[in-house]
Design an enzyme around this catalytic site. Structure first.
Site, PDB file in Angstrom:
ATOM      1  N   TRP A  29     -15.102  87.145   3.487  1.00 36.63           N
ATOM      2  CA  TRP A  29     -15.605  87.990   4.578  1.00 36.63           C
ATOM      3  C   TRP A  29     -14.980  89.382   4.460  1.00 36.63           C
ATOM      4  O   TRP A  29     -13.790  89.497   4.149  1.00 36.63           O
ATOM      5  CB  TRP A  29     -15.215  87.389   5.936  1.00 36.63           C
ATOM      6  CG  TRP A  29     -16.276  86.502   6.532  1.00 36.63           C
ATOM      7  CD1 TRP A  29     -16.647  85.272   6.084  1.00 36.63           C
ATOM      8  CD2 TRP A  29     -17.077  86.783   7.681  1.00 36.63           C
ATOM      9  NE1 TRP A  29     -17.627  84.761   6.882  1.00 36.63           N
ATOM     10  CE2 TRP A  29     -17.919  85.662   7.876  1.00 36.63           C
ATOM     11  CE3 TRP A  29     -17.171  87.841   8.576  1.00 36.63           C
ATOM     12  CZ2 TRP A  29     -18.835  85.578   8.922  1.00 36.63           C
ATOM     13  CZ3 TRP A  29     -18.079  87.766   9.613  1.00 36.63           C
ATOM     14  CH2 TRP A  29     -18.909  86.645   9.776  1.00 36.63           C
ATOM     15  N   SER A  63     -11.598  83.324   6.514  1.00 35.92           N
ATOM     16  CA  SER A  63     -10.160  83.164   6.755  1.00 35.92           C
ATOM     17  C   SER A  63      -9.818  81.798   7.340  1.00 35.92           C
ATOM     18  O   SER A  63      -8.721  81.284   7.133  1.00 35.92           O
ATOM     19  CB  SER A  63      -9.676  84.252   7.713  1.00 35.92           C
ATOM     20  OG  SER A  63      -9.795  85.503   7.107  1.00 35.92           O
ATOM     21  N   VAL A 125      -9.380  89.026   6.026  1.00 41.01           N
ATOM     22  CA  VAL A 125      -9.553  90.188   6.907  1.00 41.01           C
ATOM     23  C   VAL A 125     -10.383  89.743   8.097  1.00 41.01           C
ATOM     24  O   VAL A 125     -11.567  89.419   7.955  1.00 41.01           O
ATOM     25  CB  VAL A 125     -10.256  91.352   6.172  1.00 41.01           C
ATOM     26  CG1 VAL A 125     -10.503  92.510   7.127  1.00 41.01           C
ATOM     27  CG2 VAL A 125      -9.439  91.811   4.971  1.00 41.01           C
ATOM     28  N   THR A 131     -17.326  88.377  20.555  1.00 38.32           N
ATOM     29  CA  THR A 131     -17.049  87.066  21.158  1.00 38.32           C
ATOM     30  C   THR A 131     -15.577  86.710  20.982  1.00 38.32           C
ATOM     31  O   THR A 131     -14.794  87.497  20.447  1.00 38.32           O
ATOM     32  CB  THR A 131     -17.903  85.967  20.483  1.00 38.32           C
ATOM     33  OG1 THR A 131     -17.418  85.801  19.143  1.00 38.32           O
ATOM     34  CG2 THR A 131     -19.376  86.320  20.470  1.00 38.32           C
ATOM     35  N   HIS A 133     -14.475  84.492  18.961  1.00 37.47           N
ATOM     36  CA  HIS A 133     -14.266  83.936  17.624  1.00 37.47           C
ATOM     37  C   HIS A 133     -12.968  84.451  16.992  1.00 37.47           C
ATOM     38  O   HIS A 133     -12.169  83.693  16.452  1.00 37.47           O
ATOM     39  CB  HIS A 133     -15.449  84.358  16.744  1.00 37.47           C
ATOM     40  CG  HIS A 133     -15.902  83.284  15.820  1.00 37.47           C
ATOM     41  ND1 HIS A 133     -16.979  82.497  16.062  1.00 37.47           N
ATOM     42  CD2 HIS A 133     -15.402  82.866  14.640  1.00 37.47           C
ATOM     43  CE1 HIS A 133     -17.148  81.637  15.084  1.00 37.47           C
ATOM     44  NE2 HIS A 133     -16.191  81.840  14.206  1.00 37.47           N
ATOM     45  N   PHE A 158       1.712  85.748   4.435  1.00 29.22           N
ATOM     46  CA  PHE A 158       0.656  85.965   5.440  1.00 29.22           C
ATOM     47  C   PHE A 158      -0.067  87.283   5.132  1.00 29.22           C
ATOM     48  O   PHE A 158       0.274  88.339   5.654  1.00 29.22           O
ATOM     49  CB  PHE A 158       1.301  85.994   6.832  1.00 29.22           C
ATOM     50  CG  PHE A 158       0.310  86.078   7.963  1.00 29.22           C
ATOM     51  CD1 PHE A 158      -0.551  85.032   8.243  1.00 29.22           C
ATOM     52  CD2 PHE A 158       0.252  87.206   8.778  1.00 29.22           C
ATOM     53  CE1 PHE A 158      -1.459  85.106   9.293  1.00 29.22           C
ATOM     54  CE2 PHE A 158      -0.643  87.294   9.838  1.00 29.22           C
ATOM     55  CZ  PHE A 158      -1.505  86.243  10.092  1.00 29.22           C
TER      56      PHE A 158
HETATM   57  C1  DLZ Z   1     -17.381  83.331  11.503  1.00 32.62           C
HETATM   58  C2  DLZ Z   1     -16.469  84.413  11.096  1.00 32.62           C
HETATM   59  C3  DLZ Z   1     -16.400  85.598  11.846  1.00 32.62           C
HETATM   60  C4  DLZ Z   1     -17.211  85.829  13.066  1.00 32.62           C
HETATM   61  N1  DLZ Z   1     -15.605  86.605  11.469  1.00 32.62           N
HETATM   62  C5  DLZ Z   1     -14.831  86.477  10.364  1.00 32.62           C
HETATM   63  C6  DLZ Z   1     -13.976  87.525   9.958  1.00 32.62           C
HETATM   64  O1  DLZ Z   1     -13.909  88.621  10.526  1.00 32.62           O
HETATM   65  N2  DLZ Z   1     -13.208  87.313   8.870  1.00 32.62           N
HETATM   66  C7  DLZ Z   1     -13.200  86.128   8.159  1.00 32.62           C
HETATM   67  O2  DLZ Z   1     -12.453  85.991   7.190  1.00 32.62           O
HETATM   68  N3  DLZ Z   1     -14.037  85.135   8.530  1.00 32.62           N
HETATM   69  C8  DLZ Z   1     -14.853  85.274   9.592  1.00 32.62           C
HETATM   70  N4  DLZ Z   1     -15.688  84.264   9.975  1.00 32.62           N
HETATM   71  C9  DLZ Z   1     -15.805  83.059   9.094  1.00 32.62           C
HETATM   72  C10 DLZ Z   1     -14.783  81.968   9.395  1.00 32.62           C
HETATM   73  O3  DLZ Z   1     -13.493  82.354   8.957  1.00 32.62           O
HETATM   74  C11 DLZ Z   1     -15.166  80.659   8.661  1.00 32.62           C
HETATM   75  O4  DLZ Z   1     -15.385  80.920   7.299  1.00 32.62           O
HETATM   76  C12 DLZ Z   1     -16.421  80.019   9.227  1.00 32.62           C
HETATM   77  O5  DLZ Z   1     -16.313  79.829  10.627  1.00 32.62           O
HETATM   78  C13 DLZ Z   1     -16.696  78.643   8.557  1.00 32.62           C
HETATM   79  O6  DLZ Z   1     -15.627  77.738   8.809  1.00 32.62           O
END
Ligand code: DLZ
Length: 209
Positions: A29, A63, A125, A131, A133, A158
């Site tokens: 991500w 992450s 990151v 939300t 989340h 970390f």
């Molecule tokens: C779902 C999600 C969201 C909204 N934002 C991030 C983010 O900013 N950075 C990141 O690394 N991952 C994000 N994810 C994905 C979640 O970490 C995870 O991969 C999914 O919920 C599947 O388990």
């Protein structure tokens, strides 16, 4: 960026990264920022002597997957180390003709053992959205990464940015758009990894200087 009081105080001891095996696992991500952080981390590891062959890079979707991946990578590196040791012994060929002066052909193709990881660096990151989340993932990932290192005895660095805005994340990867491009925190994570791996080896031997 102002000259503040924040940031690590660098130790005068120069740690030698050359004997270390380092696992890096990064989320996918926020790719642009991730790529810069991974690059900064690897650059610093190499500057400190870690060999290319001593660095293993894996990726996971986000992450949230980092703690699980760290745990499995640490376990897998022990399996790999055990398998290499068995290969090595196999290559020595302690068979019925072990008194022969001619080495068995297999001895020539034995691969060197791959030791278990001395340290793992988790890079992600997280950028706050609209939300909850962000809060849930930041909280669970930071606690779980701490748990992995305490449970396994292998230091986990970390390397997770928890940014409130895109700009904050970019600046912490040296990609800022302002007057200063910011500082790539990956470099700090590489440095922390070599120090923690080296110190852990010494502490395990009861050495404290
Ligand atoms: C779902 C999600 C969201 C909204 N934002 C991030 C983010 O900013 N950075 C990141 O690394 N991952 C994000 N994810 C994905 C979640 O970490 C995870 O991969 C999914 O919920 C599947 O388990």
């Amino acid at each position: 960026m102002s000259l503040g009081i924040k940031g690590p105080q660098y130790v005068s001891t120069k740690y030698d990264g050359s004997p270390l095996r380092v696992g890096i696992v990064h989320a996918r991500w926020n790719k642009v920022v991730i790529e810069a952080l991974v690059e900064g981390t690897i650059k610093k590891l190499k500057e400190l002597g870690v060999k290319d062959s001593g660095i293993v890079v894996q990726s996971v979707p986000g992450s949230y997957e980092l703690p699980f991946a760290c745990s499995k990578m640490i376990a897998g590196s022990h399996v790999q180390a055990g398998a290499s040791a068995t290969d090595l012994l196999g290559g020595l060929n302690f068979g019925s003709n072990s008194r022969s002066s001619t080495p068995a052909p297999s001895a020539a193709i034995v691969t060197m053992p791959q030791g278990p990881f001395d340290v793992v660096i988790a890079i992600g990151v997280l950028i706050k959205g609209s939300t909850m989340h962000f809060e849930y993932i930041c909280d669970s990932v930071s606690h779980a990464l701490m748990r992995v290192q305490l449970d396994t005895g292998v230091p986990v660095v970390f390397g997770v940015l928890t940014a409130l805005t895109d700009e904050q994340a970019l600046e912490r990867a040296g990609l800022g758009t302002g007057e200063s491009k910011g500082h790539n925190h990956g470099e700090d994570w590489g440095e922390a990894a070599v120090e923690m791996a080296s110190r852990t080896k010494l502490w395990s031997e009861g050495k404290f200087n």
